[in-house]
Design a protein around this motif. Structure first.
Motif, PDB file in Angstrom:
ATOM      1  N   THR A  83       0.965  -1.451   0.066  1.00 52.54           N
ATOM      2  CA  THR A  83      -0.129   0.518  -0.468  1.00 52.54           C
ATOM      3  C   THR A  83       1.312   1.266  -0.168  1.00 52.54           C
ATOM      4  N   ASN A  84       2.128   1.266   0.247  1.00 49.35           N
ATOM      5  CA  ASN A  84       2.682   2.251   0.367  1.00 49.35           C
ATOM      6  C   ASN A  84       3.345   2.724  -1.303  1.00 49.35           C
ATOM      7  N   LEU A  85       2.781   2.114  -2.390  1.00 48.80           N
ATOM      8  CA  LEU A  85       3.197   2.416  -2.768  1.00 48.80           C
ATOM      9  C   LEU A  85       2.217   3.006  -3.879  1.00 48.80           C
ATOM     10  N   ALA A  86       1.016   3.060  -3.313  1.00 45.79           N
ATOM     11  CA  ALA A  86       0.233   4.154  -4.268  1.00 45.79           C
ATOM     12  C   ALA A  86       0.305   5.594  -3.067  1.00 45.79           C
ATOM     13  N   THR A  87       0.973   5.685  -2.257  1.00 43.32           N
ATOM     14  CA  THR A  87       0.858   7.181  -1.980  1.00 43.32           C
ATOM     15  C   THR A  87       2.472   7.443  -1.672  1.00 43.32           C
ATOM     16  N   GLY A  88       2.391   9.190  -1.141  1.00 44.00           N
ATOM     17  CA  GLY A  88       4.413   9.486  -1.154  1.00 44.00           C
ATOM     18  C   GLY A  88       4.616   9.731   0.108  1.00 44.00           C
ATOM     19  N   PRO A  89       5.630   9.453   0.404  1.00 43.17           N
ATOM     20  CA  PRO A  89       7.181  10.036  -0.792  1.00 43.17           C
ATOM     21  C   PRO A  89       8.021   8.838  -0.621  1.00 43.17           C
ATOM     22  N   ARG A  90       8.020   8.703  -1.976  1.00 47.40           N
ATOM     23  CA  ARG A  90       8.769   7.537  -2.507  1.00 47.40           C
ATOM     24  C   ARG A  90      10.486   7.742  -2.720  1.00 47.40           C
ATOM     25  N   TYR A  91      10.691   6.360  -2.901  1.00 47.28           N
ATOM     26  CA  TYR A  91      12.170   6.890  -2.019  1.00 47.28           C
ATOM     27  C   TYR A  91      12.937   6.319  -3.533  1.00 47.28           C
ATOM     28  N   VAL A  92      13.320   6.723  -4.327  1.00 46.38           N
ATOM     29  CA  VAL A  92      13.569   5.704  -5.758  1.00 46.38           C
ATOM     30  C   VAL A  92      14.891   5.444  -5.599  1.00 46.38           C
TER      31      VAL A  92
END
Length: 279
Positions: free
Chosen positions: A47-56
């Motif tokens: 579910t973290n993939l659907a919202t930010g922040p994203r640690y690319v």
């Protein structure tokens, strides 16, 4: 001389020994709690993939560690697995004068089963233990607590990049393993069975259908998810200092390997059913 007061001795009770039923109940509760916590961690990692922040950048770093780092053992093992498959099956087909079928069997076995399973087990042994030891060391040195104190979600920062990196890289590693396995099978066929290399590749490619490819590579996504989440769960639940890190590392490899083998049975049955219905 006054008489000293006599203190009546207190009854000393022996500690109660728990019954077998109580021990089993406590064990069941503990395991159910572990499954619950693992399920929550796995759910949040997706579910973290659907919202930010994203640690690319963290995801790219983990892709390098999991994917590129596992490439040498995948190449080496894949080549010799294909060669062994040819040596084992080819000698049996020669007894019936059907040595040319070796390419068919080796191709189906590698694409459907051996490629995904062996690659998953190899990556589990290398990466699941590495993830558990890395996160366990962070827990022991209180880096995870410091991360929470600074307002950073450890699940989003530590777990999700590793899960996403494993899901991306394991199918690619399986593809390379299958190709190298077929290459090893071709070399063994030419040297041992005197089969023409062109004939081997033609039969190995012709026998494959779309359902075979989907059956093999759909498993890698599940295997990658299990490898990453088990390693993260064991690492984030380390107790007992450096000795706990060692135990978590061992448990991560064992649990991930067992889950891969068990889930492979159900995934194979499901894939065969879907192949008959839709492909």
């Amino acid at each position: 001389m006054a008489d000293t007061p006599q203190v009546a001795p207190q009854d000393v009770r022996a500690p109660e020994v728990p019954s077998v039923l109580e021990v089993l109940q406590d064990l069941a509760k503990t395991n159910i709690l572990k499954v619950q916590n693992y399920s929550k961690l796995s759910y949040h990692s997706l579910t973290n993939l659907a919202t930010g922040p994203r640690y690319v950048q963290d995801t790219l770093d983990q892709m390098d560690v999991i994917g590129v780092g596992s490439l040498p053992i995948v190449l080496l093992s894949g080549f010799f697995i294909g060669a062994v498959m040819v040596l084992q099956t080819g000698t049996q087909f020669e007894r019936f004068g059907q040595a040319s079928l070796t390419g068919d069997i080796v191709s189906l076995a590698l694409v459907r089963e051996l490629g995904p399973s062996i690659t998953g087990l190899l990556v589990a042994g290398r990466c699941s233990s590495g993830i558990a030891s890395e996160l366990g060391s962070m827990v022991v040195t209180e880096q995870v607590d410091a991360m929470r104190a600074m307002g950073t979600d450890p699940s989003r920062k530590l777990v999700t990049p590793r899960v996403l990196a494993a899901i991306i890289t394991l199918p690619l590693l399986t593809t390379i393993s299958v190709f190298v396995g077929l290459l090893g099978g071709m070399v063994a066929s030419v040297l041992s069975l005197r089969i023409n290399a062109t004939t081997f590749w033609e039969r190995a490619i012709k026998i494959l259908e779309f359902s075979d490819i989907m059956q093999g590579f759909s498993k890698t996504v599940v295997f990658a998810f299990l490898i990453a989440t088990v390693g993260c769960y064991q690492g984030l639940n380390v107790r007992g200092g450096t000795q706990g890190v060692g135990r978590a590392t061992t448990q991560a490899v064992v649990v991930a390997s067992v889950l891969i083998i068990v889930s492979d049975t159900f995934l194979t049955k499901l894939a065969l059913y879907l192949a008959d219905k839709f492909f």
